[in-house]
Design a protein around this motif. Structure first.
Motif, PDB file in Angstrom:
ATOM      1  N   ARG A  19      79.802  31.832  71.430  1.00 42.11           N
ATOM      2  CA  ARG A  19      79.281  32.527  70.245  1.00 42.11           C
ATOM      3  C   ARG A  19      78.061  33.373  70.593  1.00 42.11           C
ATOM      4  O   ARG A  19      77.882  34.471  70.062  1.00 42.11           O
ATOM      5  CB  ARG A  19      78.939  31.514  69.157  1.00 42.11           C
ATOM      6  CG  ARG A  19      80.159  30.919  68.483  1.00 42.11           C
ATOM      7  CD  ARG A  19      79.789  30.105  67.258  1.00 42.11           C
ATOM      8  NE  ARG A  19      78.842  29.047  67.543  1.00 42.11           N
ATOM      9  CZ  ARG A  19      79.173  27.816  67.895  1.00 42.11           C
ATOM     10  NH1 ARG A  19      80.429  27.482  68.012  1.00 42.11           N
ATOM     11  NH2 ARG A  19      78.236  26.916  68.121  1.00 42.11           N
ATOM     12  N   ILE A  75      79.296  36.548  72.377  1.00 40.57           N
ATOM     13  CA  ILE A  75      79.919  37.459  71.420  1.00 40.57           C
ATOM     14  C   ILE A  75      78.847  38.165  70.597  1.00 40.57           C
ATOM     15  O   ILE A  75      78.911  39.374  70.377  1.00 40.57           O
ATOM     16  CB  ILE A  75      80.923  36.705  70.526  1.00 40.57           C
ATOM     17  CG1 ILE A  75      82.155  36.317  71.348  1.00 40.57           C
ATOM     18  CG2 ILE A  75      81.317  37.537  69.317  1.00 40.57           C
ATOM     19  CD1 ILE A  75      83.131  35.410  70.626  1.00 40.57           C
ATOM     20  N   ALA A  76      77.828  37.428  70.146  1.00 42.08           N
ATOM     21  CA  ALA A  76      76.744  38.036  69.368  1.00 42.08           C
ATOM     22  C   ALA A  76      75.986  39.068  70.196  1.00 42.08           C
ATOM     23  O   ALA A  76      75.631  40.138  69.691  1.00 42.08           O
ATOM     24  CB  ALA A  76      75.799  36.955  68.861  1.00 42.08           C
ATOM     25  N   ARG A 117      84.778  47.427  70.745  1.00 39.10           N
ATOM     26  CA  ARG A 117      84.243  46.440  69.810  1.00 39.10           C
ATOM     27  C   ARG A 117      85.333  45.503  69.281  1.00 39.10           C
ATOM     28  O   ARG A 117      85.103  44.326  69.063  1.00 39.10           O
ATOM     29  CB  ARG A 117      83.548  47.149  68.652  1.00 39.10           C
ATOM     30  CG  ARG A 117      82.678  46.242  67.842  1.00 39.10           C
ATOM     31  CD  ARG A 117      81.715  47.004  66.970  1.00 39.10           C
ATOM     32  NE  ARG A 117      80.780  47.825  67.714  1.00 39.10           N
ATOM     33  CZ  ARG A 117      79.681  47.381  68.306  1.00 39.10           C
ATOM     34  NH1 ARG A 117      79.400  46.114  68.264  1.00 39.10           N
ATOM     35  NH2 ARG A 117      78.875  48.183  68.943  1.00 39.10           N
ATOM     36  N   LEU A 148      78.956  49.717  75.194  1.00 40.35           N
ATOM     37  CA  LEU A 148      80.196  48.962  75.330  1.00 40.35           C
ATOM     38  C   LEU A 148      81.250  49.771  76.080  1.00 40.35           C
ATOM     39  O   LEU A 148      81.972  49.251  76.924  1.00 40.35           O
ATOM     40  CB  LEU A 148      80.732  48.534  73.961  1.00 40.35           C
ATOM     41  CG  LEU A 148      79.974  47.412  73.266  1.00 40.35           C
ATOM     42  CD1 LEU A 148      80.519  47.200  71.864  1.00 40.35           C
ATOM     43  CD2 LEU A 148      80.048  46.134  74.067  1.00 40.35           C
ATOM     44  N   LEU A 183      77.134  40.847  72.715  1.00 44.25           N
ATOM     45  CA  LEU A 183      77.967  42.033  72.912  1.00 44.25           C
ATOM     46  C   LEU A 183      78.094  42.840  71.622  1.00 44.25           C
ATOM     47  O   LEU A 183      78.113  44.072  71.655  1.00 44.25           O
ATOM     48  CB  LEU A 183      79.342  41.641  73.440  1.00 44.25           C
ATOM     49  CG  LEU A 183      79.353  41.128  74.882  1.00 44.25           C
ATOM     50  CD1 LEU A 183      80.722  40.572  75.251  1.00 44.25           C
ATOM     51  CD2 LEU A 183      78.956  42.226  75.847  1.00 44.25           C
ATOM     52  N   HIS A 184      78.165  42.165  70.476  1.00 42.11           N
ATOM     53  CA  HIS A 184      78.223  42.891  69.204  1.00 42.11           C
ATOM     54  C   HIS A 184      76.908  43.615  68.918  1.00 42.11           C
ATOM     55  O   HIS A 184      76.904  44.614  68.179  1.00 42.11           O
ATOM     56  CB  HIS A 184      78.565  41.949  68.051  1.00 42.11           C
ATOM     57  CG  HIS A 184      80.029  41.760  67.859  1.00 42.11           C
ATOM     58  ND1 HIS A 184      80.871  42.770  67.452  1.00 42.11           N
ATOM     59  CD2 HIS A 184      80.814  40.663  68.030  1.00 42.11           C
ATOM     60  CE1 HIS A 184      82.106  42.313  67.375  1.00 42.11           C
ATOM     61  NE2 HIS A 184      82.104  41.040  67.728  1.00 42.11           N
ATOM     62  N   ASP A 236      75.338  48.919  71.354  1.00 41.10           N
ATOM     63  CA  ASP A 236      75.939  50.077  70.693  1.00 41.10           C
ATOM     64  C   ASP A 236      77.270  50.448  71.361  1.00 41.10           C
ATOM     65  O   ASP A 236      77.591  49.985  72.449  1.00 41.10           O
ATOM     66  CB  ASP A 236      74.969  51.261  70.668  1.00 41.10           C
ATOM     67  CG  ASP A 236      74.620  51.790  72.039  1.00 41.10           C
ATOM     68  OD1 ASP A 236      74.926  51.105  73.026  1.00 41.10           O
ATOM     69  OD2 ASP A 236      74.036  52.884  72.117  1.00 41.10           O
ATOM     70  N   ASP A 237      78.035  51.284  70.666  1.00 39.88           N
ATOM     71  CA  ASP A 237      79.386  51.616  71.130  1.00 39.88           C
ATOM     72  C   ASP A 237      79.381  52.332  72.474  1.00 39.88           C
ATOM     73  O   ASP A 237      80.275  52.123  73.296  1.00 39.88           O
ATOM     74  CB  ASP A 237      80.108  52.475  70.089  1.00 39.88           C
ATOM     75  CG  ASP A 237      80.454  51.689  68.839  1.00 39.88           C
ATOM     76  OD1 ASP A 237      80.602  50.454  68.947  1.00 39.88           O
ATOM     77  OD2 ASP A 237      80.568  52.302  67.754  1.00 39.88           O
ATOM     78  N   ILE A 278      86.202  42.316  71.819  1.00 38.45           N
ATOM     79  CA  ILE A 278      85.121  41.519  72.414  1.00 38.45           C
ATOM     80  C   ILE A 278      85.507  40.047  72.468  1.00 38.45           C
ATOM     81  O   ILE A 278      85.354  39.398  73.507  1.00 38.45           O
ATOM     82  CB  ILE A 278      83.798  41.716  71.629  1.00 38.45           C
ATOM     83  CG1 ILE A 278      83.234  43.117  71.899  1.00 38.45           C
ATOM     84  CG2 ILE A 278      82.778  40.651  71.998  1.00 38.45           C
ATOM     85  CD1 ILE A 278      81.996  43.456  71.095  1.00 38.45           C
ATOM     86  N   GLU A 279      86.036  39.507  71.368  1.00 38.56           N
ATOM     87  CA  GLU A 279      86.361  38.078  71.330  1.00 38.56           C
ATOM     88  C   GLU A 279      87.420  37.715  72.366  1.00 38.56           C
ATOM     89  O   GLU A 279      87.315  36.694  73.045  1.00 38.56           O
ATOM     90  CB  GLU A 279      86.836  37.666  69.933  1.00 38.56           C
ATOM     91  CG  GLU A 279      85.715  37.592  68.904  1.00 38.56           C
ATOM     92  CD  GLU A 279      85.413  38.941  68.287  1.00 38.56           C
ATOM     93  OE1 GLU A 279      86.141  39.924  68.585  1.00 38.56           O
ATOM     94  OE2 GLU A 279      84.444  39.029  67.525  1.00 38.56           O
TER      95      GLU A 279
END
Length: 99
Positions: A40, A43-44, A61, A54, A46-47, A50-51, A64-65
């Motif tokens: 978790r 994931i947070a 986006r 990434l 990476l979220h 910014d795009d 990611i999971e």
């Protein structure tokens, strides 16, 4: 009673220790809980990027999971270098565009 002894008979435990079984179960549960917390957290982080960043590392986006699910324990323990600086820069860009 057997008239002979082989390797499989020698490796059999004489009794089952329930305290050790409970400790092993607790250890497995803690390891699983730690892994889910690290998942978790990754994931947070990476979220929070910014795009453009990434895209630079080859992620979208939306996946990611699924990418994080493929990480091993060592990769889950990694931390991004500056997730807060990226988020602050994005907020600063919004303010500059508004003025």
């Amino acid at each position: 009673m057997h008239t002979y002894t082989d390797k499989t008979m020698l490796n059999q435990p004489a009794h089952h220790n329930t305290a050790e079984n409970h400790r092993g179960g607790l250890r497995q549960w803690l390891a699983g809980a730690s892994r889910q917390w690290q998942r978790r957290r990754m994931i947070a982080a990476l979220h929070a990027m910014d795009d453009r960043l990434l895209r630079d590392i080859g992620l979208h986006r939306g996946n990611i999971e699924s990418v994080v699910d493929g990480f091993d324990d060592h990769e889950l323990r990694m931390t991004p270098l500056a997730p807060a600086a990226t988020a602050n820069r994005a907020v600063g860009d919004v303010w500059h565009k508004a003025t």
